[in-house]
Design a protein around this motif. Structure first.
Motif, mmCIF file in Angstrom:
data_model
loop_
_atom_site.group_PDB
_atom_site.id
_atom_site.type_symbol
_atom_site.label_atom_id
_atom_site.label_comp_id
_atom_site.label_asym_id
_atom_site.label_seq_id
_atom_site.Cartn_x
_atom_site.Cartn_y
_atom_site.Cartn_z
ATOM 1 N N ILE A 18 0.848 -1.206 0.000
ATOM 2 C CA ILE A 18 0.000 0.000 0.000
ATOM 3 C C ILE A 18 0.882 1.253 0.000
ATOM 4 C CG2 ILE A 18 -1.598 1.361 1.412
ATOM 5 C CD1 ILE A 18 -2.942 -0.896 -0.079
ATOM 6 N N ALA A 19 1.982 1.191 0.726
ATOM 7 C CA ALA A 19 2.889 2.348 0.760
ATOM 8 C C ALA A 19 3.480 2.626 -0.612
ATOM 9 C CB ALA A 19 3.993 2.092 1.788
ATOM 10 N N VAL A 20 3.723 1.554 -1.380
ATOM 11 C CA VAL A 20 4.281 1.721 -2.720
ATOM 12 C C VAL A 20 3.191 2.179 -3.700
ATOM 13 C CG1 VAL A 20 5.311 0.514 -4.672
ATOM 14 C CG2 VAL A 20 6.120 0.053 -2.340
ATOM 15 N N ALA A 21 2.011 1.564 -3.621
ATOM 16 C CA ALA A 21 0.938 1.873 -4.579
ATOM 17 C C ALA A 21 0.338 3.251 -4.345
ATOM 18 C CB ALA A 21 -0.143 0.800 -4.484
ATOM 19 N N LYS A 22 0.352 3.703 -3.067
ATOM 20 C CA LYS A 22 -0.213 5.007 -2.711
ATOM 21 C C LYS A 22 -1.623 5.235 -3.278
ATOM 22 C CE LYS A 22 4.116 7.562 -2.182
ATOM 23 N NZ LYS A 22 5.011 6.387 -2.236
ATOM 24 N N PRO A 23 -2.599 4.392 -2.901
ATOM 25 C CA PRO A 23 -3.976 4.593 -3.377
ATOM 26 C C PRO A 23 -4.511 5.951 -2.924
ATOM 27 C CG PRO A 23 -3.916 3.035 -1.556
ATOM 28 C CD PRO A 23 -2.506 3.275 -1.934
ATOM 29 N N LYS A 24 -5.134 6.673 -3.860
ATOM 30 C CA LYS A 24 -5.611 8.020 -3.563
ATOM 31 C C LYS A 24 -7.089 8.059 -3.189
ATOM 32 C CE LYS A 24 -2.257 10.424 -6.495
ATOM 33 N NZ LYS A 24 -1.398 9.229 -6.656
ATOM 34 N N THR A 25 -7.795 6.958 -3.379
ATOM 35 C CA THR A 25 -9.219 6.895 -3.021
ATOM 36 C C THR A 25 -9.503 5.604 -2.262
ATOM 37 O OG1 THR A 25 -9.861 5.771 -5.059
ATOM 38 C CG2 THR A 25 -9.845 8.199 -5.098
ATOM 39 N N LEU A 26 -10.622 5.572 -1.593
ATOM 40 C CA LEU A 26 -11.029 4.368 -0.877
ATOM 41 C C LEU A 26 -11.269 3.216 -1.860
ATOM 42 C CD1 LEU A 26 -13.510 5.891 1.743
ATOM 43 C CD2 LEU A 26 -11.394 4.652 2.268
ATOM 44 N N GLU A 27 -11.753 3.528 -3.043
ATOM 45 C CA GLU A 27 -12.003 2.491 -4.036
ATOM 46 C C GLU A 27 -10.698 1.821 -4.460
ATOM 47 O OE1 GLU A 27 -14.267 1.882 -8.337
ATOM 48 O OE2 GLU A 27 -14.084 3.887 -7.439
#
Length: 267
Positions: free
Chosen positions: A232-241
């Motif tokens: 998750i730290a690498v992907a850095k999702p910007k939304t809850l989806e």
């Protein structure tokens, strides 16, 4: 010479007394029979009245059963709080109430209850009379008591009804959680991603007007150290989806591992 008139007189007097006594007895008998007949006639009249009353009640009951009418009660029901227009509206024959809405008992945010009711009734009807007459079905306890004490004919529209309801129970609005509470929810050492997200989402649903960015930051911060947290730290999702998409993949991996462990023969 003997006077026969004097010797016959007592005999005639006795005969007269006997006849008079017999006549008196006959008259008394006739009067007794007359009184008895009058009494019998009176009893028959009373019985006739009782029979007629019973037959009338039975006839009325049969009539009510045929017409579906309810006999009038001795105690009159109090006036209804809805207007004549609302009460005279004919409900659709195919109308059904949603059964999944929990009744409001006077505790909690009344505005949330109205919003849920609106959303559930959206597919059924947005007609004012139907909304007004359906809403009390989802009231209980103190809320139902409040409704039953509203003045007669005081409700003319659902918007007015909802406003009265929200204003009355405004003080009952209780926020058990606030956004800061989410920062205290952490994934347990042996807790799956699925269980963690379920617990986190349940708490988030109790917080009104929650900012999605705050929710996203809190759920990422609550992850325990490990491969998924690093992903998750690498992907850095910007939304809850986006976060849920990543979490779904991780949940599938965890469930696969769990299945393999259960299928592994005992050593």
């Amino acid at each position: 010479m003997t006077d026969h008139s004097e010797t016959q007189q007592p005999s005639r007097t006795n005969a007269d007394l006997t006849a008079a006594n017999a006549a008196l007895l006959a008259e008394n008998q006739r009067m007794a029979e007359l009184l008895a007949e009058m009494q019998n006639n009176g009893d028959r009249k009373v019985d006739s009245k009782r029979t007629n009353a019973t037959q009338h009640e039975e006839h009325q009951s049969e009539s009510n059963a045929k017409t579906g009418e309810t006999p009038p009660k001795t105690e009159r029901r109090r006036a209804n709080p809805f207007s004549e227009e609302i009460m005279s509206y004919k409900m659709p024959q195919n109308f059904t109430l949603p059964m999944t809405l929990t009744s409001y008992k006077g505790i909690g945010d009344p505005k949330v209850h109205v919003t849920k009711f609106d959303s559930m009734m959206f597919l059924n009807s947005d007609c004012d009379p139907i909304l007004c007459r359906s809403f009390p079905t989802f009231l209980d306890g103190a809320a139902l008591l409040w409704f039953s004490n509203l003045p007669a004919r005081s409700i003319t529209s659902f918007d007015e009804f909802a406003k009265m309801f929200i204003n009355h129970f405004a003080a009952s609005k209780i926020y058990v959680r606030d956004p800061n509470y989410l920062s205290t929810i952490k994934q347990g050492p042996h807790e799956s991603i699925k269980d963690y997200m379920t617990r986190f989402t349940t708490a988030a649903m109790e917080i009104p007007d929650l900012n999605p960015e705050v929710q996203l930051h809190a759920i990422k911060s609550g992850l325990r150290p490990g491969k998924f947290q690093e992903a998750i730290a690498v992907a850095k999702p910007k939304t809850l989806e986006e976060f849920r998409d990543k979490a779904t993949g991780q949940i599938e991996i965890e469930e696969l591992h769990e299945t393999q462990r259960n299928e592994r023969p005992p050593s």
